[in-house]
Design an enzyme around this catalytic site. Structure first.
Site, mmCIF file in Angstrom:
data_model
loop_
_atom_site.group_PDB
_atom_site.id
_atom_site.type_symbol
_atom_site.label_atom_id
_atom_site.label_comp_id
_atom_site.label_asym_id
_atom_site.label_seq_id
_atom_site.Cartn_x
_atom_site.Cartn_y
_atom_site.Cartn_z
ATOM 1 N N LYS A 208 0.842 -1.203 0.000
ATOM 2 C CA LYS A 208 0.000 0.000 0.000
ATOM 3 C C LYS A 208 0.871 1.244 0.000
ATOM 4 O O LYS A 208 1.911 1.288 0.674
ATOM 5 C CB LYS A 208 -0.902 -0.001 1.235
ATOM 6 C CG LYS A 208 -1.884 1.167 1.316
ATOM 7 C CD LYS A 208 -2.695 1.113 2.597
ATOM 8 C CE LYS A 208 -3.718 2.233 2.674
ATOM 9 N NZ LYS A 208 -4.475 2.217 3.954
ATOM 10 N N SER A 284 -9.313 1.998 3.288
ATOM 11 C CA SER A 284 -8.493 2.733 2.338
ATOM 12 C C SER A 284 -7.458 1.874 1.616
ATOM 13 O O SER A 284 -6.827 2.332 0.666
ATOM 14 C CB SER A 284 -7.784 3.889 3.050
ATOM 15 O OG SER A 284 -6.911 3.414 4.066
ATOM 16 N N SER A 308 -9.453 -0.435 7.585
ATOM 17 C CA SER A 308 -8.978 -0.154 6.226
ATOM 18 C C SER A 308 -8.318 -1.325 5.526
ATOM 19 O O SER A 308 -8.067 -1.254 4.324
ATOM 20 C CB SER A 308 -7.996 1.031 6.247
ATOM 21 O OG SER A 308 -8.656 2.199 6.652
#
Length: 576
Positions: A208, A284, A308
């Site tokens: 990420k 996210s 997330s």
């Protein structure tokens, strides 16, 4: 306390709260009063929010309408604040586990995790889809059926295809073909020489874009943050993966600054759901969930600040594991929300999640935080052993146990994560305000409106909720809940350039995820089925601090009895 202080909620003492199945405690549904906005409406809303007088008034009204004043600001609480959910280690003697020392090298940890896998694989259920696993890659390389270089070439071709119309899947913010091929070539040579570092050698792993990973800048999903904070080294978790020979294949897409739950990023495009490219991947850690779901990687890293990792994992039909707070070093991760954020793992299977958990867990020897244990328990997975000794508590609308004030906890967490994000950015927000996407710009305006009183009361609620949850854990081992309150919803064209404000769906997505972050508990989501549109549904297990082995045991058992469907967008990197 102020002459004109409004009357808010008076919370009874924790000892007087009935947690039994017949409790009279009532549940508040998410009381979100904010219309969905995109495009020009967001721009108008921003203009009002950033007007000194009108903005202050509007924020006051919004916080009142959404019960922050009643439940957070003007409240009567007996608890003192708890600022960091760092738990002292308590060895609860989990059953059927192998204890590993965190001082072991990453390749040694991989081998210890492999030793915990079932000795024989389960028979594939009829009509059930399965993704390639870490062990599948290792066996394919060891047998000579393929090489890391061949897989890397297929990976690059697949990603290049995915970014073009009509797909535009939005998996990655950045990937470097030369760097991927270099790593793959080195791994191929090791395998040919019979010198593979571990079973992770040559396995593609995505990261990420909130986690430092050379040679890439760390953008946090923005167009500017990497200019203010250059990436100078790998994060600790990335270093540990590299030491095992994993191929780091790039930085995955994410919701800008982790400030939303949809994964719609106006700068890099939305991360789309492989089960339906017109649906959100969730946020996210949206890109990390999507690449695993689409078969591009058997595992990826995300950061879980409010579900997330687990939310996008559930929406994309993969496994998501968030360990206990501080179990994985946070060094090299953007410090956006330092008391709730945590590196987490998205994986094709529970076994893959366990392998990577073993690799990246454990304190940094030179920076050991107080109370963090030096040993890690891994479950001895088996297809035949009973789990009847584990006590479960349901967590939802119809309960075997009452967990009060879920909506209060959501608002207290929102106050906390928002305040910390605002504080972490500081003056950088104003300096780069013009480069923010619309939804992130609104989020930061709201975050900056929280007062010190609201932050302190949120931490008092954190202490209160920890006590309530620990009372439940005195009776039960694990809390079971849906992972999200809704399945993946549609990406609408009007959100592509500005992002969208959709706090109603956002609140539904995070409702059951908050305890893991706010209270520092470990949690795992495993796919268990599909809705009437064929979109994945996840089931979540939340455990006591450091009970990852029990959660992995349960998730593995649930995985074994579930039937899975192939996503609409899937890449088979091991096909000859």
């Amino acid at each position: 306390m102020g002459l004109f202080k409004a009357k808010g909620t008076v919370y009874k003492a924790v000892k007087d709260v009935d947690l039994g199945p017949y409790s009279t405690e009532h549940y508040l549904q998410a009381n979100v009063k904010a219309p969905r906005m995109t495009g020009i409406l967001i721009k108008i809303f921003i203009a009002i929010l950033e007007c000194p007088i009108l903005g202050t008034l509007l924020l006051y009204i919004l916080k009142g309408n959404n019960l922050i004043h009643d439940l957070i600001t003007n409240v009567d609480l007996q608890e003192s604040p708890l600022f960091v959910p760092l738990h002292d280690f308590e060895d609860r003697k989990e059953k059927e586990v192998k204890c590993i020392d965190s001082s072991s090298s990453p390749p040694e940890k991989v081998q210890l995790a492999i030793d915990c896998l079932p000795k024989s694989s389960s028979e594939e259920q009829e009509n059930s889809f399965s993704r390639w696993t870490i062990m599948d890659y290792y066996k394919a390389y060891s047998s000579g059926n393929t090489t890391p270089s061949m897989v890397a070439e297929k990976f690059i071709a697949a990603v290049n295809e995915s970014v073009k119309p009509p797909l535009q899947m939005g998996f990655f913010i950045d990937y470097n073909t030369d760097d991927i091929l270099r790593q793959a070539n080195e791994s191929t040579l090791r395998h040919k020489a019979g010198e593979a570092i571990s079973v992770l050698d040559g396995v593609p792993v995505a990261i990420k874009d909130e986690i430092d990973c050379l040679p890439y800048p760390t953008t946090g999903g923005t167009k500017w943050l990497h200019k203010e904070r250059p990436c100078e080294d790998d994060a600790c978790c990335v270093k540990r993966l590299r030491l095992c020979g994993a191929i780091i294949v790039g930085k995955t897409n994410m919701h800008e600054l982790g400030s939303g739950t949809s994964g719609i990023n106006p700068h890099y495009g939305p991360a789309r759901n492989p089960y339906d490219k017109n649906k959100i991947a969730g946020g996210s850690s949206s890109g990390s969930a999507a690449v695993v779901s689409a078969g591009l990687c058997p595992v990826a890293l995300g950061v879980d600040g409010g579900g997330s990792v687990r939310m996008p994992a559930a929406l994309c039909g993969v496994v998501g594991l968030k360990p206990t707070f501080a179990r994985i070093p946070h060094a090299g991760v953007l410090p956006l929300n330092w008391t709730v954020g945590m590196v987490g793992i998205l994986a094709s299977t529970v076994e893959d999640a366990m392998i990577v958990y073993a690799v990246i867990s454990g304190e940094i020897p030179s920076d050991k935080p107080s109370g963090t244990p030096s040993k890690i328990n891994l479950p001895l997975l088996s297809m035949t052993k009973s789990l009847s000794g584990i006590k479960l508590a349901k967590y939802g609308k119809t309960l075997d146990v009452t967990i009060p004030e879920i909506e209060v906890m959501r608002l207290a967490h929102y106050t906390t994560i928002g305040s910390e994000c605002s504080a972490s950015l500081g003056s950088l927000r104003e300096k780069n305000i013009a480069e923010f996407g619309g939804d992130a710009r609104v989020a930061l305006s709201i975050y900056s409106s929280f007062s010190s009183l609201e932050y302190l009361n949120a931490q008092r609620i954190r202490n209160r909720q920890l006590q309530l949850h620990m009372k439940i854990f005195a009776e039960a081992d694990v809390i079971v809940s849906p992972t999200t309150g809704v399945t993946a919803y549609s990406i609408q064209d009007d959100a592509l350039k500005t992002g969208e404000l959709d706090y109603i769906n956002g609140a539904a997505l995070v409702r059951y995820s908050i305890a893991g972050n706010f209270l520092g508990f470990p949690a795992v989501t495993v796919p268990v089925g599909y809705d009437k549109l064929g979109l994945p549904i996840g089931l979540q297990f939340i455990g006591r601090p450091y009970s990852e082995a029990t959660l992995i045991h349960l998730a593995f058992a649930m995985q074994a009895i579930s039937l899975y469907k192939k996503p609409g967008q899937y890449y088979d990197l091991l096909r000859r």
